[in-house]
Design an enzyme around this catalytic site. Structure first.
Site, PDB file in Angstrom:
ATOM      1  N   ARG A   1     -22.114  55.369 -54.424  1.00 37.91           N
ATOM      2  CA  ARG A   1     -23.570  55.330 -54.483  1.00 37.91           C
ATOM      3  C   ARG A   1     -24.090  56.756 -54.335  1.00 37.91           C
ATOM      4  NH1 ARG A   1     -22.412  50.840 -50.970  1.00 37.91           N
ATOM      5  NH2 ARG A   1     -23.081  48.839 -51.886  1.00 37.91           N
TER       6      ARG A   1
ATOM      7  N   LYS B   1     -23.399  50.963 -47.278  1.00 42.53           N
ATOM      8  CA  LYS B   1     -24.610  50.166 -47.099  1.00 42.53           C
ATOM      9  C   LYS B   1     -24.422  49.175 -45.954  1.00 42.53           C
ATOM     10  CE  LYS B   1     -28.018  48.596 -50.441  1.00 42.53           C
ATOM     11  NZ  LYS B   1     -28.227  48.182 -51.834  1.00 42.53           N
TER      12      LYS B   1
ATOM     13  N   HIS C   1     -26.880  55.901 -60.663  1.00 47.11           N
ATOM     14  CA  HIS C   1     -26.610  54.469 -60.555  1.00 47.11           C
ATOM     15  C   HIS C   1     -25.969  53.938 -61.838  1.00 47.11           C
ATOM     16  CE1 HIS C   1     -27.092  51.130 -57.851  1.00 47.11           C
ATOM     17  NE2 HIS C   1     -27.641  50.363 -58.776  1.00 47.11           N
TER      18      HIS C   1
ATOM     19  N   ARG D   1     -22.349  54.696 -61.796  1.00 45.94           N
ATOM     20  CA  ARG D   1     -21.658  53.738 -60.920  1.00 45.94           C
ATOM     21  C   ARG D   1     -21.411  52.430 -61.677  1.00 45.94           C
ATOM     22  NH1 ARG D   1     -20.962  51.602 -55.537  1.00 45.94           N
ATOM     23  NH2 ARG D   1     -22.078  49.643 -55.198  1.00 45.94           N
TER      24      ARG D   1
ATOM     25  N   HIS E   1     -19.587  45.791 -52.218  1.00 41.28           N
ATOM     26  CA  HIS E   1     -20.492  44.648 -52.322  1.00 41.28           C
ATOM     27  C   HIS E   1     -20.157  43.617 -51.241  1.00 41.28           C
ATOM     28  CE1 HIS E   1     -21.251  45.460 -56.888  1.00 41.28           C
ATOM     29  NE2 HIS E   1     -22.008  46.197 -56.106  1.00 41.28           N
TER      30      HIS E   1
ATOM     31  N   TYR F   1     -20.777  42.091 -63.569  1.00 48.35           N
ATOM     32  CA  TYR F   1     -20.080  42.948 -64.524  1.00 48.35           C
ATOM     33  C   TYR F   1     -19.218  42.140 -65.487  1.00 48.35           C
ATOM     34  CZ  TYR F   1     -21.702  46.705 -61.596  1.00 48.35           C
ATOM     35  OH  TYR F   1     -22.517  47.566 -60.891  1.00 48.35           O
TER      36      TYR F   1
END
Length: 312
Positions: free
Chosen positions: A155, A179, A252, A255, A278, A287
């Protein structure tokens, strides 16, 4: 853009959130205005106390949305969910009340991605810079930044804040606190380690960060890393130089390209989830919708019936 109508705390935090969206995700002007409008309106409804809202307080907002279409509710809830996630991640509050927000059924937008030709064009521009008789230190910095963005799927927030000693030649991974304060292991390619190693020689020995802000140091502002805004600008400038529409490219998007191309190459979805950090596999599964031709090929080649002829 800070709204003059809001009390200082909400206005300042909303402005910082919008700045992050622009820098890290490259959101369009209309999206930016929509987020700003939704958050300003929510703050006004809560008398300027949106940033400190509890799950119970959010019920006041939700009640005010009862007459709206699902699409409008979904947009407002997404803006608030992103805002509260940002506040928690940046340490402005210890919790996230977003669980109280509604989740109307909506089709999820597919992520923007670059195809391999466009990625090759970005790296061709970097190679051309490094092939000069005397490349600039900033050319080596650019190489390290893009290798880590596309090669490891970091990120933007994680990338700019990397410690100077986080990547070493004999260790093919780094351990990140990403995150939500969650720790994850991120593989670093040989190419990325080589690029970082070359750039490392230009990083001041007293710098805490791998990508320090030269402007901040020159202005006497101390040890500060480059901002997400600056990273966004650097990537857009590279896109323009490579003959790609700058509006298509952001940290982004690189990524996303990392994830999409890795999955297309046969990566395991669970492994990809771990690398991207995630919390929910459903976030990673988006994806699988990007390259449908790869999925068709997978079924035709790997399914047990693939080699059996259909009898009449």
């Amino acid at each position: 853009m800070t709204s003059p109508k809001l009390p200082g705390a909400d206005a300042a935090l909303i402005a910082r959130f919008i700045e992050m969206l622009v820098a890290e995700r490259g959101i369009a002007r209309n999206t930016k205005l929509a987020y700003q409008s939704d958050l300003d309106a929510a703050s006004e409804m809560l008398a300027g106390k949106l940033a400190a809202a509890s799950k119970e307080t959010l019920a006041v907002l939700i009640a005010g949305w009862s007459h709206l279409a699902n699409s409008s509710i979904a947009r407002k809830a997404a803006a608030l969910r992103g805002f509260f996630g940002f506040l928690e991640e940046e340490g402005f509050r210890p919790d996230n009340p977003s669980a109280a927000l509604p989740r109307p059924v909506q089709s999820r937008a597919l992520p923007k991605i670059l195809d391999m030709d466009e990625v090759d064009a970005l790296f061709a521009s970097i190679d051309a810079r490094l092939a000069r008789t005397k490349p600039s230190p900033l050319d080596y910095r650019l190489s390290a930044l893009v290798e880590l963005l596309y090669g490891s799927g970091l990120r933007a927030t994680e990338l700019v804040a990397l410690p100077r000693t986080s990547i070493v030649r004999d260790r093919p991974y780094i351990i990140l606190i990403g995150k939500g304060g969650k720790e994850r292991l991120v593989p670093i390619s040989d190419r990325a380690r080589q690029a970082v190693g070359t750039w490392h020689a230009f990083v001041p020995k007293d710098s805490k960060y791998l990508f320090p802000s030269r402007a901040a140091r020159a202005a006497g502002k101390g040890d500060v890393h480059i901002s997400r805004i600056r990273l966004f600008q650097i990537i857009r400038e590279l896109a323009a130089e490579s003959g790609i529409d700058p509006a298509k490219v952001s940290p982004h998007v690189l990524r996303h390209a990392f994830a999409t191309h890795l999955l297309a190459g046969g990566a395991n979805l669970r492994a990809l989830q771990a690398m991207l950090g995630h919390a929910d596999i459903a976030t990673t599964q988006i994806y699988t919708h990007v390259d449908s031709s790869k999925l068709v090929e997978l079924v035709n080649q790997r399914h047990p019936l693939a080699n059996r002829k259909l009898s009449r």
